[in-house]
Every structure is written in structure tokens, then in C-alpha cells.
Design a protein around this motif. Structure first.
Motif, PDB file in Angstrom:
ATOM      1  N   GLY A 268       0.909  -1.303  -0.066  1.00 42.02           N
ATOM      2  CA  GLY A 268      -0.072  -0.054   0.063  1.00 42.02           C
ATOM      3  C   GLY A 268       0.764   1.215   0.014  1.00 42.02           C
ATOM      4  O   GLY A 268       0.289   2.331  -0.347  1.00 42.02           O
ATOM      5  N   HIS A 274       3.026   8.434   5.562  1.00 40.06           N
ATOM      6  CA  HIS A 274       2.404   8.268   6.866  1.00 40.06           C
ATOM      7  C   HIS A 274       3.509   7.729   7.625  1.00 40.06           C
ATOM      8  O   HIS A 274       3.322   6.307   8.019  1.00 40.06           O
ATOM      9  CB  HIS A 274       1.186   7.601   6.930  1.00 40.06           C
ATOM     10  CG  HIS A 274      -0.130   8.554   6.289  1.00 40.06           C
ATOM     11  ND1 HIS A 274      -0.834   9.595   6.831  1.00 40.06           N
ATOM     12  CD2 HIS A 274      -0.567   8.428   5.012  1.00 40.06           C
ATOM     13  CE1 HIS A 274      -1.744   9.962   5.849  1.00 40.06           C
ATOM     14  NE2 HIS A 274      -1.340   9.307   4.878  1.00 40.06           N
ATOM     15  N   PRO A 321      -1.617  14.218   6.915  1.00 40.61           N
ATOM     16  CA  PRO A 321      -1.985  14.135   8.300  1.00 40.61           C
ATOM     17  C   PRO A 321      -1.596  13.015   9.317  1.00 40.61           C
ATOM     18  O   PRO A 321      -1.445  12.074   8.714  1.00 40.61           O
ATOM     19  CB  PRO A 321      -3.614  13.966   7.956  1.00 40.61           C
ATOM     20  CG  PRO A 321      -3.714  14.143   6.584  1.00 40.61           C
ATOM     21  CD  PRO A 321      -2.417  13.777   6.000  1.00 40.61           C
ATOM     22  N   TYR A 332     -13.156  13.557   6.313  1.00 34.52           N
ATOM     23  CA  TYR A 332     -11.637  13.543   6.228  1.00 34.52           C
ATOM     24  C   TYR A 332     -11.180  14.520   4.781  1.00 34.52           C
ATOM     25  O   TYR A 332     -12.108  14.984   4.029  1.00 34.52           O
ATOM     26  CB  TYR A 332     -11.270  12.232   5.704  1.00 34.52           C
ATOM     27  CG  TYR A 332     -11.525  11.343   6.927  1.00 34.52           C
ATOM     28  CD1 TYR A 332     -10.741  11.342   8.047  1.00 34.52           C
ATOM     29  CD2 TYR A 332     -12.557  10.329   6.847  1.00 34.52           C
ATOM     30  CE1 TYR A 332     -11.078  10.769   9.385  1.00 34.52           C
ATOM     31  CE2 TYR A 332     -13.022   9.637   7.947  1.00 34.52           C
ATOM     32  CZ  TYR A 332     -11.982   9.790   9.048  1.00 34.52           C
ATOM     33  OH  TYR A 332     -12.273   8.865  10.077  1.00 34.52           O
ATOM     34  N   SER A 333      -9.872  14.840   4.774  1.00 37.98           N
ATOM     35  CA  SER A 333      -9.247  15.623   3.779  1.00 37.98           C
ATOM     36  C   SER A 333      -9.300  16.927   4.164  1.00 37.98           C
ATOM     37  O   SER A 333     -10.148  17.515   5.135  1.00 37.98           O
ATOM     38  CB  SER A 333      -9.573  15.370   2.427  1.00 37.98           C
ATOM     39  OG  SER A 333     -10.778  16.348   2.120  1.00 37.98           O
ATOM     40  N   LEU A 341     -13.873   6.851   6.053  1.00 37.88           N
ATOM     41  CA  LEU A 341     -12.641   6.457   6.054  1.00 37.88           C
ATOM     42  C   LEU A 341     -11.937   5.456   4.791  1.00 37.88           C
ATOM     43  O   LEU A 341     -11.243   5.876   4.256  1.00 37.88           O
ATOM     44  CB  LEU A 341     -12.126   5.904   7.219  1.00 37.88           C
ATOM     45  CG  LEU A 341     -10.691   5.603   7.975  1.00 37.88           C
ATOM     46  CD1 LEU A 341     -10.105   7.032   7.988  1.00 37.88           C
ATOM     47  CD2 LEU A 341     -10.585   5.235   9.182  1.00 37.88           C
ATOM     48  N   ALA A 344     -11.845   7.832   1.870  1.00 40.68           N
ATOM     49  CA  ALA A 344     -10.528   8.841   1.951  1.00 40.68           C
ATOM     50  C   ALA A 344      -9.246   7.963   1.628  1.00 40.68           C
ATOM     51  O   ALA A 344      -8.492   8.372   0.872  1.00 40.68           O
ATOM     52  CB  ALA A 344     -10.544   9.138   3.498  1.00 40.68           C
ATOM     53  N   PRO A 379       5.171   8.913  -4.611  1.00 36.60           N
ATOM     54  CA  PRO A 379       5.704   7.436  -4.724  1.00 36.60           C
ATOM     55  C   PRO A 379       4.391   6.760  -4.775  1.00 36.60           C
ATOM     56  O   PRO A 379       4.472   5.379  -5.345  1.00 36.60           O
ATOM     57  CB  PRO A 379       6.429   7.511  -3.355  1.00 36.60           C
ATOM     58  CG  PRO A 379       6.056   8.552  -2.645  1.00 36.60           C
ATOM     59  CD  PRO A 379       5.587   9.702  -3.350  1.00 36.60           C
ATOM     60  N   LEU A 397      -6.355   0.784  11.069  1.00 38.15           N
ATOM     61  CA  LEU A 397      -6.199   2.196  11.400  1.00 38.15           C
ATOM     62  C   LEU A 397      -6.920   2.402  12.992  1.00 38.15           C
ATOM     63  O   LEU A 397      -6.445   3.205  13.663  1.00 38.15           O
ATOM     64  CB  LEU A 397      -6.996   3.415  10.501  1.00 38.15           C
ATOM     65  CG  LEU A 397      -6.134   3.525   9.279  1.00 38.15           C
ATOM     66  CD1 LEU A 397      -6.540   4.312   8.385  1.00 38.15           C
ATOM     67  CD2 LEU A 397      -4.564   4.072   9.663  1.00 38.15           C
TER      68      LEU A 397
HETATM   69  C1  HEC Z   1       2.198  10.389  -1.087  1.00 39.92           C
HETATM   70  C2  HEC Z   1       1.789  10.525   0.279  1.00 39.92           C
HETATM   71  C3  HEC Z   1       0.825  10.016   0.909  1.00 39.92           C
HETATM   72  C4  HEC Z   1       0.647   8.534   0.760  1.00 39.92           C
HETATM   73  C5  HEC Z   1       1.689   7.483   0.228  1.00 39.92           C
HETATM   74  C6  HEC Z   1      -0.405   8.197   1.466  1.00 39.92           C
HETATM   75  N1  HEC Z   1      -0.953   9.336   1.997  1.00 39.92           N
HETATM   76 FE1  HEC Z   1      -2.518   9.515   3.188  1.00 39.92          FE
HETATM   77  N2  HEC Z   1      -2.578  11.648   3.174  1.00 39.92           N
HETATM   78  C7  HEC Z   1      -1.808  12.210   2.484  1.00 39.92           C
HETATM   79  C8  HEC Z   1      -1.889  13.525   2.547  1.00 39.92           C
HETATM   80  C9  HEC Z   1      -1.033  14.613   1.996  1.00 39.92           C
HETATM   81  C10 HEC Z   1      -3.303  13.841   3.087  1.00 39.92           C
HETATM   82  C11 HEC Z   1      -4.121  14.939   3.234  1.00 39.92           C
HETATM   83  C12 HEC Z   1      -4.405  15.497   1.703  1.00 39.92           C
HETATM   84  C13 HEC Z   1      -5.530  16.541   1.525  1.00 39.92           C
HETATM   85  O1  HEC Z   1      -6.208  16.382   2.443  1.00 39.92           O
HETATM   86  O2  HEC Z   1      -5.656  17.192   0.503  1.00 39.92           O
HETATM   87  C14 HEC Z   1      -3.714  12.134   3.236  1.00 39.92           C
HETATM   88  C15 HEC Z   1      -4.813  12.053   3.803  1.00 39.92           C
HETATM   89  C16 HEC Z   1      -5.008  10.692   4.607  1.00 39.92           C
HETATM   90  C17 HEC Z   1      -6.240  10.511   5.193  1.00 39.92           C
HETATM   91  C18 HEC Z   1      -7.445  11.168   5.905  1.00 39.92           C
HETATM   92  C19 HEC Z   1      -6.783  11.946   7.234  1.00 39.92           C
HETATM   93  C20 HEC Z   1      -7.606  13.055   7.803  1.00 39.92           C
HETATM   94  O3  HEC Z   1      -7.511  13.450   8.748  1.00 39.92           O
HETATM   95  O4  HEC Z   1      -8.316  13.916   6.902  1.00 39.92           O
HETATM   96  C21 HEC Z   1      -6.028   8.994   5.698  1.00 39.92           C
HETATM   97  C22 HEC Z   1      -7.117   8.176   6.440  1.00 39.92           C
HETATM   98  C23 HEC Z   1      -5.094   8.519   5.010  1.00 39.92           C
HETATM   99  N3  HEC Z   1      -4.470   9.556   4.406  1.00 39.92           N
HETATM  100  C24 HEC Z   1      -4.401   7.190   5.043  1.00 39.92           C
HETATM  101  C25 HEC Z   1      -3.652   6.641   4.232  1.00 39.92           C
HETATM  102  C26 HEC Z   1      -3.584   5.292   3.846  1.00 39.92           C
HETATM  103  C27 HEC Z   1      -4.256   4.277   4.550  1.00 39.92           C
HETATM  104  C28 HEC Z   1      -2.484   5.365   2.951  1.00 39.92           C
HETATM  105  C29 HEC Z   1      -1.790   4.062   2.140  1.00 39.92           C
HETATM  106  C30 HEC Z   1      -2.841   3.269   1.150  1.00 39.92           C
HETATM  107  C31 HEC Z   1      -2.004   6.695   2.588  1.00 39.92           C
HETATM  108  N4  HEC Z   1      -2.771   7.337   3.393  1.00 39.92           N
HETATM  109  C32 HEC Z   1      -1.150   6.993   1.556  1.00 39.92           C
HETATM  110  C33 HEC Z   1      -0.660  11.667   2.122  1.00 39.92           C
HETATM  111  C34 HEC Z   1      -0.325  10.169   1.700  1.00 39.92           C
END
Ligand code: HEC
Ligand code: HEC
Length: 408
Positions: A268, A274, A321, A332-333, A341, A344, A379, A397
Motif C-alpha cells: 500500500g 504516513h 495528516p 476527512y481531507s 475512512l 478517503a 511515490p 487504523l
Molecule cells: C504521497 C503521500 C501519501 C501516501 C503514500 C499516503 N497518504 Fe494518506 N494522506 C496524505 C496527504 C497529503 C493527505 C491529506 C491530503 C489533503 O487533505 O488534501 C492524506 C490523507 C489521509 C487520510 C485522511 C486523514 C484526515 O485526517 O483527513 C487518511 C485516513 C490517509 N491519508 C490514509 C492513508 C493510507 C491508509 C495510505 C496507504 C494506502 C495513505 N494514506 C497513503 C499523504 C499520503
């Protein structure tokens, strides 16, 4: 020959006994979690002064911090919504009630989703807000105060901002119009007025003066912000989660949580961003979420980090986040567009699944293409996840949940 038979028998036994192969999966998850920054929760605990934290709680819950006296920090950072507010976009000055109730009142609506406060100001946590407009990752505090930053503690600088934001803690009316005129020192005047009110409120001023080792007459907004920061550091410290117990005390996870954890750290690629003790690299990345509401830049656009750096690489990028208690902070977002979730997570890997471009204007469609082009540099671009795998990630989570200890 005899020993070869025994060898095959042993392999067959390993494959047939779930308990043994399970342990290998558990070992992999423990190892990769540690390699990606998982730490005992106490190691993230910052220093804070308990006397300041105690009076900080009173300030956090006081409407005196709102120039128009109609909102407190607590109104948007509520226990029942995991220290956020349960709304897509924050509802500030003038709002009444909690959660969706608040949407019925004539509140000032913000352009961003309220952030939770868990771990904020903990050891190494020094980048604040969705766009990092206060940050000290290079050592010096950078913020819109420029060289006039009121403190070298980035959380204290952060706490200077909510009371001077229109709609957040200042209602819009003729009486507050002077603030709009871009008058030099407007923020300083608001801070001075709040400090004056606090000095005239003995039940807060006296303990604040004692904790700050000053006379009541000398209290300024700086001591107020320091006390609120101490409260945030104390109240919202990370606590033990099921995942800590799994990594550090060998407590088992459910099969679904384990599968989700292996996906999170494995295919993933969630830890590309994160990672670390807070499940955030505290850096900026673009995930093409749909945009809800008017947007920070207006007309449904939010350029995120770009607003502060003007670097095209930062367009649509937001601070990753942190994920503790993320199960409690829907929607979320950055604009609260995802109510669920699983959705998201889906938006990370298959953004167009949720955006119907056929109904958009050509201009809005271009916006979507640009966001996706920026995302394609990340990535995690184009990881494939099935619905079952997304449910596993959601289960993982939930192992990052904890309850705060009751406040003294
Ligand atoms: C390339 C970087 C990146 C990767 C890889 C990534 N995330 Fe994120 N994630 C972010 C960013 C940046 C945000 C917020 C973006 C926005 O709100 O515009 C986010 C938002 C989230 C949120 C919402 C959080 C909130 O408080 O609103 C969740 C849940 C989440 N990610 C879980 C995951 C999971 C599970 C994976 C793997 C499948 C993942 N992310 C992979 C960068 C990443
Ligand atoms: C009207 C609702 C509202 C009120 C009132 C409010 N906040 Fe917030 N808070 C938000 C929103 C929305 C954000 C995210 C804003 C952004 O990043 O652009 C936020 C972000 C924060 C952050 C940054 C968290 C992080 O992850 O970087 C801190 C700290 C914070 N608020 C503390 C406070 C304090 C202290 C007060 C009172 C002085 C307060 N807030 C009042 C809605 C509110």
C-alpha cells in the motif's frame, strides 16, 4: 534420505500450522513498524509546566479569546469528535451547538477541515496547519510573523493565530470592519484586547500570573499562548494504543488488523508519507481529493502549501495528516470532502472513482487534471487496492485509537 524426509515434514508442518506462519507475519509487521518510526508513546511526550497547562484549559474553553465573544477553542476541538468538530468545514464565530447541529446556525464558515490536536507540539512535531504555515523543521520558526515571531516555540506561534482569524474567532460586522482594512498591527491590537480582558478576569489572571511568575498587570497574549500550548501538550499527548501493545508487548492483532498493517507498511506504500512517530512525515504531498466548499483560494480551489512558498511543486500539496485516532475525526481531507475512512483511502489510489468529471465545467475539469498530474509525481501513485484490502487498512487504523485520560 532419512534427514531429507524430516526436512520436508518440517516444511509441511510450518505451512499447515497457522500459528507459526502468523508469527512470521507478525515479526515482519513489528520490524517494519520500528523501521518506519514507530516509538513507545512516552518518547513523544514533550516537557510542559502543569500549572500552565491547568490555566491553559480555562483559556482553551473561554469565549473571551474571541474578539466578538462568541466562540472558544473548544467549540471546534471537541472530545466527542476526537478533538476535531465532526464537520467538513470549521464553523466559527456565531455558531451554536456541536457537530451537524452547528451547521444550522449563522456561523462563520472556514475554508478548511478542523484538525485534531493529538501529539501536536510533541517531541519533533513542529509543522502546523494543513499548509504548514507555521513550522520550525529547519530550526527557526517560519510563519507569517516573519522576523517578528512572538516566540521560538512553533506551537506558541500557532496559538497566536486562531483569535485573529475572521470567521474562526472573530465575527464579521461593522464593529470589526477595521480589521479588514489591512491596518498595520491589527493582529497586535486583537491580542492586546484579549490580554486586557484576561487581566480583568481574576479566576484566570491570578493562576496565569502565578504560573508565569509575573504580576497580573504584566500579562500579555504571550503568556496566554504559552499556557494554552502547555494544555495542548498535556491533554493531547499520545497514549498507548493497541498497536503499541502489539509492537512493544507482543499483544496480538486480529487477522484483519494484521493484514491491514502489512499492507500499510508494504504494498500500500502508506509509509512513503504516513511515517514516523506520528504517522506523518510532516512534509507536503498532493492527493487529488475532490474539493468541498469555496476553498482557501476561492471558487472551489485550494492550492495548499503553494500559497506560502509560491513553488509550483507545492501546488495542491498539504501536510500529511497524522493518523492517531483518525477513526474518530470524520469527515476527512483538507476540505472534509470524504465522509468515510474507506473512501478517503480509496481517493489516494483511485481518485477519479469519486469525481464525476462529466458534470464539471471545462475549467473545473482542468483543475482536476492538474491535481492528478501533480499527484503522479508521488511515490504512491497508482497502487491498486481491492475493497477487501481497504477494509483491512481501516481495521489497522482502528488499532491506532486511544482515549485521553480524564483531565484533572
Ligand atoms: C504521497 C503521500 C501519501 C501516501 C503514500 C499516503 N497518504 Fe494518506 N494522506 C496524505 C496527504 C497529503 C493527505 C491529506 C491530503 C489533503 O487533505 O488534501 C492524506 C490523507 C489521509 C487520510 C485522511 C486523514 C484526515 O485526517 O483527513 C487518511 C485516513 C490517509 N491519508 C490514509 C492513508 C493510507 C491508509 C495510505 C496507504 C494506502 C495513505 N494514506 C497513503 C499523504 C499520503
Ligand atoms: C471555528 C473553529 C475553530 C476554532 C474556534 C479554533 N480552531 Fe483550531 N483549527 C480549526 C481548523 C479549521 C484548523 C485547520 C486550519 C488550517 O490548517 O488551515 C485548526 C487547526 C488548529 C491547530 C493546528 C493543528 C495541526 O495539526 O497543525 C491548532 C494547534 C489549533 N487549531 C488550536 C486552536 C486553539 C488553541 C484555538 C483557540 C485559541 C482554536 N484552535 C480555535 C478550527 C478551529
Amino acid at each position: 534420505m532419512k534427514s531429507a524426509t524430516r526436512f520436508f515434514a518440517a516444511v509441511a508442518l510450518v505451512c499447515a500450522t497457522p500459528a507459526v506462519s502468523e508469527t512470521m507475519r507478525e515479526a515482519v509487521l513489528r520490524r517494519t513498524a520500528l523501521e518506519n518510526g514507530m516509538r513507545p508513546f512516552e518518547e513523544t511526550w514533550p516537557e510542559f509546566e502543569p500549572e500552565k497547562a491547568a490555566v491553559g484549559k480555562l483559556l482553551f474553553e473561554s469565549e473571551l479569546l474571541s474578539l466578538t465573544r462568541n466562540v472558544s477553542c473548544r467549540n471546534c476541538h471537541l472530545d466527542e469528535f476526537g478533538s476535531a468538530d465532526g464537520l467538513p468545514l470549521g464553523h466559527g464565530a456565531g455558531g451554536v451547538g456541536k457537530g451537524i447541529e452547528r451547521m444550522k446556525s449563522p456561523a462563520g464558515v472556514l475554508s478548511r477541515n478542523a484538525l485534531a490536536l493529538w501529539g501536536r507540539g510533541g517531541v519533533g512535531f513542529d509543522v502546523f496547519f494543513w499548509d504548514g504555515r507555521v513550522e520550525a523543521s529547519s530550526g527557526d520558526v517560519r510563519s507569517q510573523f516573519g522576523t517578528m515571531a512572538p516566540s521560538d516555540d512553533p506551537l506558541v506561534v500557532t496559538v497566536h493565530l486562531p483569535p485573529v482569524e475572521f470567521r474562526e474567532m472573530i465575527g464579521e460586522s461593522d464593529a470589526t470592519e477595521w480589521l479588514r482594512q489591512g491596518e498595520v498591527g491589527a493582529a497586535t491590537r486583537v491580542h492586546a484586547e484579549i490580554a486586557r480582558r484576561i487581566r480583568e478576569t481574576p479566576e484566570i489572571a491570578v493562576p496565569l500570573a502565578v504560573a508565569s511568575e509575573l504580576e497580573v498587570g504584566n500579562l500579555t497574549y504571550l503568556q496566554i499562548a504559552e499556557a494554552i500550548s502547555a494544555f495542548i501538550r498535556s491533554e493531547f499527548r499520545l497514549r498507548e494504543t493497541k498497536f503499541h501493545r502489539f509492537v512493544f508487548q507482543s499483544e496480538p492483532l486480529t487477522d484483519q488488523e494484521l493484514a491491514g498493517g502489512l499492507l500499510f507498511y508494504g504494498r500500500g506504500q502508506c509509509t512513503a508519507c504516513h511515517s514516523g512517530a506520528y504517522f506523518s512525515d510532516l512534509k507536503f504531498h498532493a492527493i487529488p481529493f475532490a474539493q468541498f466548499g469555496f476553498g482557501f483560494n476561492g471558487f472551489g480551489i485550494d492550492y495548499g502549501r503553494y500559497n506560502f512558498t509560491q513553488d509550483p511543486q507545492d501546488q495542491y500539496a498539504f501536510r500529511t495528516p497524522p493518523l492517531y485516532n483518525v477513526t474518530k475525526t470524520a469527515p476527512y481531507s483538507h476540505s472534509g470532502v470524504e465522509s468515510d475512512l474507506g473512501a478517503a483511502i480509496r481517493a489516494h489510489v483511485d481518485p477519479l472513482a469519486a469525481i464525476d468529471t462529466s458534470g464539471l465545467s471545462a475549467l473545473d475539469r482542468t483543475e482536476v487534471y492538474q491535481k492528478i498530474a501533480r499527484w503522479s509525481l508521488e511515490p504512491s501513485y497508482a497502487v491498486e487496492l481491492s475493497d477487501i484490502e481497504i477494509a483491512e487498512l481501516v481495521a489497522f487504523l482502528t488499532s491506532l485509537e486511544f482515549d485521553p485520560e480524564p483531565t484533572r
